[in-house]
Scaffold this motif. Sequence first.
Motif, PDB file in Angstrom:
ATOM      1  N   ASN A 204       0.537   4.848   5.978  1.00 52.79           N
ATOM      2  CA  ASN A 204       0.716   4.525   7.395  1.00 52.79           C
ATOM      3  C   ASN A 204       1.519   3.260   7.570  1.00 52.79           C
ATOM      4  OD1 ASN A 204      -0.896   6.623   8.550  1.00 52.79           O
ATOM      5  ND2 ASN A 204      -2.666   5.533   7.695  1.00 52.79           N
ATOM      6  N   SER A 205       2.164   3.160   8.715  1.00 47.78           N
ATOM      7  CA  SER A 205       2.877   1.937   9.020  1.00 47.78           C
ATOM      8  C   SER A 205       1.863   0.821   9.220  1.00 47.78           C
ATOM      9  CB  SER A 205       3.701   2.080  10.295  1.00 47.78           C
ATOM     10  OG  SER A 205       4.128   0.804  10.710  1.00 47.78           O
ATOM     11  N   ASP A 206       2.220  -0.347   8.703  1.00 51.44           N
ATOM     12  CA  ASP A 206       1.293  -1.463   8.823  1.00 51.44           C
ATOM     13  C   ASP A 206       1.695  -2.391   9.955  1.00 51.44           C
ATOM     14  OD1 ASP A 206      -1.004  -2.861   7.762  1.00 51.44           O
ATOM     15  OD2 ASP A 206       0.449  -4.433   7.296  1.00 51.44           O
TER      16      ASP A 206
ATOM     17  N   ASN B 162       0.816  -1.224   0.000  1.00 48.23           N
ATOM     18  CA  ASN B 162       0.000   0.000   0.000  1.00 48.23           C
ATOM     19  C   ASN B 162       0.848   1.273   0.000  1.00 48.23           C
ATOM     20  OD1 ASN B 162      -2.169  -1.717   0.080  1.00 48.23           O
ATOM     21  ND2 ASN B 162      -2.573  -1.422   2.263  1.00 48.23           N
ATOM     22  N   GLU B 163       1.767   1.364  -0.948  1.00 45.93           N
ATOM     23  CA  GLU B 163       2.650   2.531  -1.013  1.00 45.93           C
ATOM     24  C   GLU B 163       2.386   3.339  -2.272  1.00 45.93           C
ATOM     25  OE1 GLU B 163       4.453   3.276   1.484  1.00 45.93           O
ATOM     26  OE2 GLU B 163       4.995   1.424   2.525  1.00 45.93           O
ATOM     27  N   GLU B 164       1.195   3.252  -2.823  1.00 44.68           N
ATOM     28  CA  GLU B 164       0.908   3.906  -4.097  1.00 44.68           C
ATOM     29  C   GLU B 164       1.342   5.375  -4.115  1.00 44.68           C
ATOM     30  OE1 GLU B 164      -3.616   4.188  -3.826  1.00 44.68           O
ATOM     31  OE2 GLU B 164      -3.349   4.782  -5.902  1.00 44.68           O
TER      32      GLU B 164
ATOM     33  N   ASP C 101      13.384  -0.146   2.716  1.00 48.86           N
ATOM     34  CA  ASP C 101      11.933  -0.013   2.851  1.00 48.86           C
ATOM     35  C   ASP C 101      11.393   0.899   1.760  1.00 48.86           C
ATOM     36  OD1 ASP C 101      11.717  -1.655   4.981  1.00 48.86           O
ATOM     37  OD2 ASP C 101      11.242  -0.113   6.463  1.00 48.86           O
ATOM     38  N   GLY C 102      10.163   0.654   1.375  1.00 50.95           N
ATOM     39  CA  GLY C 102       9.577   1.421   0.281  1.00 50.95           C
ATOM     40  C   GLY C 102       8.804   2.644   0.733  1.00 50.95           C
ATOM     41  N   ASP C 103       8.918   3.005   2.012  1.00 51.72           N
ATOM     42  CA  ASP C 103       8.097   4.123   2.472  1.00 51.72           C
ATOM     43  C   ASP C 103       8.905   5.397   2.664  1.00 51.72           C
ATOM     44  OD1 ASP C 103       9.593   3.379   4.615  1.00 51.72           O
ATOM     45  OD2 ASP C 103       7.929   3.082   5.991  1.00 51.72           O
ATOM     46  N   LEU C 104      10.147   5.397   2.147  1.00 50.05           N
ATOM     47  CA  LEU C 104      11.050   6.544   2.207  1.00 50.05           C
ATOM     48  C   LEU C 104      11.518   6.869   3.621  1.00 50.05           C
ATOM     49  CD1 LEU C 104       9.354   8.745  -0.511  1.00 50.05           C
ATOM     50  CD2 LEU C 104      11.610   7.705  -0.658  1.00 50.05           C
ATOM     51  N   GLN C 105      11.292   5.951   4.549  1.00 52.77           N
ATOM     52  CA  GLN C 105      11.858   6.164   5.887  1.00 52.77           C
ATOM     53  C   GLN C 105      13.358   5.898   5.843  1.00 52.77           C
ATOM     54  OE1 GLN C 105       8.966   3.907   8.629  1.00 52.77           O
ATOM     55  NE2 GLN C 105       9.561   5.741   9.741  1.00 52.77           N
ATOM     56  N   ASP C 106      13.753   5.018   4.936  1.00 52.20           N
ATOM     57  CA  ASP C 106      15.169   4.779   4.689  1.00 52.20           C
ATOM     58  C   ASP C 106      15.553   5.639   3.490  1.00 52.20           C
ATOM     59  OD1 ASP C 106      14.908   2.770   6.578  1.00 52.20           O
ATOM     60  OD2 ASP C 106      14.670   1.180   5.088  1.00 52.20           O
TER      61      ASP C 106
ATOM     62  N   ASN D 132       5.602  -6.319  -4.590  1.00 49.32           N
ATOM     63  CA  ASN D 132       4.289  -5.865  -4.145  1.00 49.32           C
ATOM     64  C   ASN D 132       3.660  -6.948  -3.276  1.00 49.32           C
ATOM     65  OD1 ASN D 132       1.782  -4.558  -3.963  1.00 49.32           O
ATOM     66  ND2 ASN D 132       1.039  -5.687  -5.756  1.00 49.32           N
ATOM     67  N   ASP D 133       3.593  -6.642  -1.989  1.00 45.01           N
ATOM     68  CA  ASP D 133       3.172  -7.642  -1.013  1.00 45.01           C
ATOM     69  C   ASP D 133       1.649  -7.623  -0.817  1.00 45.01           C
ATOM     70  OD1 ASP D 133       3.152  -9.508   0.991  1.00 45.01           O
ATOM     71  OD2 ASP D 133       3.997  -8.193   2.524  1.00 45.01           O
ATOM     72  N   GLY D 134       0.924  -7.876  -1.893  1.00 42.73           N
ATOM     73  CA  GLY D 134      -0.533  -7.931  -1.795  1.00 42.73           C
ATOM     74  C   GLY D 134      -1.184  -6.610  -1.440  1.00 42.73           C
TER      75      GLY D 134
HETATM   76  N1  UDP Z   1       5.592  -3.877   4.010  1.00 39.77           N
HETATM   77  C1  UDP Z   1       5.397  -5.057   3.298  1.00 39.77           C
HETATM   78  N2  UDP Z   1       4.486  -5.972   3.764  1.00 39.77           N
HETATM   79  C2  UDP Z   1       3.802  -5.780   4.929  1.00 39.77           C
HETATM   80  C3  UDP Z   1       4.054  -4.602   5.664  1.00 39.77           C
HETATM   81  C4  UDP Z   1       4.956  -3.682   5.184  1.00 39.77           C
HETATM   82  O1  UDP Z   1       5.986  -5.276   2.250  1.00 39.77           O
HETATM   83  O2  UDP Z   1       3.008  -6.638   5.285  1.00 39.77           O
HETATM   84  C5  UDP Z   1       6.577  -2.900   3.503  1.00 39.77           C
HETATM   85  C6  UDP Z   1       6.107  -1.462   3.537  1.00 39.77           C
HETATM   86  O3  UDP Z   1       5.506  -1.093   2.326  1.00 39.77           O
HETATM   87  C7  UDP Z   1       7.405  -0.712   3.744  1.00 39.77           C
HETATM   88  C8  UDP Z   1       8.225  -1.668   4.592  1.00 39.77           C
HETATM   89  O4  UDP Z   1       7.685  -2.950   4.371  1.00 39.77           O
HETATM   90  O5  UDP Z   1       8.076  -0.494   2.533  1.00 39.77           O
HETATM   91  C9  UDP Z   1       8.229  -1.319   6.049  1.00 39.77           C
HETATM   92  O6  UDP Z   1       6.903  -1.288   6.539  1.00 39.77           O
HETATM   93  P1  UDP Z   1       6.382  -0.236   7.597  1.00 39.77           P
HETATM   94  O7  UDP Z   1       6.762   1.145   7.193  1.00 39.77           O
HETATM   95  O8  UDP Z   1       4.932  -0.513   7.783  1.00 39.77           O
HETATM   96  O9  UDP Z   1       7.197  -0.651   8.882  1.00 39.77           O
HETATM   97  P2  UDP Z   1       7.920   0.281   9.957  1.00 39.77           P
HETATM   98  O10 UDP Z   1       8.727   1.307   9.234  1.00 39.77           O
HETATM   99  O11 UDP Z   1       6.813   0.869  10.749  1.00 39.77           O
HETATM  100  O12 UDP Z   1       8.763  -0.692  10.725  1.00 39.77           O
END
Ligand code: UDP
Length: 318
Positions: free
Chosen positions: A207-209, A16-18, A97-102, A45-47
């Motif tokens: 959001n974080s999942d 869900n990172e669209e 990670d794909g959420d740009l936190q890294d 793409n993890d579903g």
């Molecule tokens: N992600 C994934 N499958 C999941 C949960 C998360 O592929 O079931 C990916 C998410 O898109 C992101 C990365 O894993 O790129 C880290 O997830 P998230 O930001 O939710 O974790 P956090 O940073 O809170 O540890």
Amino acid sequence: MNNTTSEISVIIPVYNEEAGVPELYKRLTAVLGEITDNYELIFVNDGSKDNTLAGLIGIANTDKHVKYISFSRNFGHQVAISSGLDFAKGNAIVIIDGDLQDPPELISDLYKKYKEGFKVVYAKRKSRKGETLYKKTTASLFYRLLKNITSIDIPLDTGDFRLIDKKVADQLKHMPEKSKFLRGQIAWLGFKQTSVEFERDARKYGNSDFTTKKMFRFALDGITGFSDFPLRLATWLGLIVSTFAFIVIIYALYSKFMYAVVVSGWTSVIVSTMFLGGIQLLTIGIIGEYINRINTETRNRPLYIIEDTNAGEADKQE
Ligand code: UDP
Ligand code: MG
């Protein structure tokens, strides 16, 4: 098996990172372009339930560096990375990670260390922005606990953001456990490791999942995969409590037969039943966690199911 290699593969699990994918792609392309033209981006793409996949296909159609692997459902972050590893052809493989936190820009620093000869370069977070106190505290406690009860040196304050040499990736593939805890597995493997520090950004989109439930399960995977301390703890608790119980039994029999003392004894009965019951449940629970994982291993199901990809079967690295 395809023998053409890349200099760098980047594995990006996305769920869900669209909203973030376009910026992510742009920043990755910029930083990798400075290193080499021979790179590949493997998006897993993890579903996702949003339009992440459509976005990825759009990008892949215009850029031959881009591969996508799309799962039939959500299999989890660690499994997504593992499947990326199965397809990665790079001499160096980056997990991000794909959420740009890294921050993708850090890849050039990771790569520099790799060129100096390190086989694993992990990114160590100096700070974690935009994360709740709850998440920071639980994570910090968990890693310190894990460090104390395992014999391997799992680096503190690191996630999966790192660069690994092809050799390390090949070894990882020979660790077929289903309950993945990659940062532990990589530490277990050894090799020459180093770290680069960075400030972990807050999430920009989405959001974080990682719910508490998922975090708890992940933590248990880490502990059960790398430590038998809880099992030993169960044994010790059992021993200590039974010794204590034995003494109490002797005392009770002695009082009854020698002094014929009959106490009303409600409190002591309640206290001891609760105590024994609690310890028993705890130890059964610990054993259950391990058995559960043995069960998962013996079922021997595939780790993930791919529904759609532009990486051919031939791209799969054995
Ligand atoms: N992600 C994934 N499958 C999941 C949960 C998360 O592929 O079931 C990916 C998410 O898109 C992101 C990365 O894993 O790129 C880290 O997830 P998230 O930001 O939710 O974790 P956090 O940073 O809170 O540890
Ligand atoms: Mg995140």
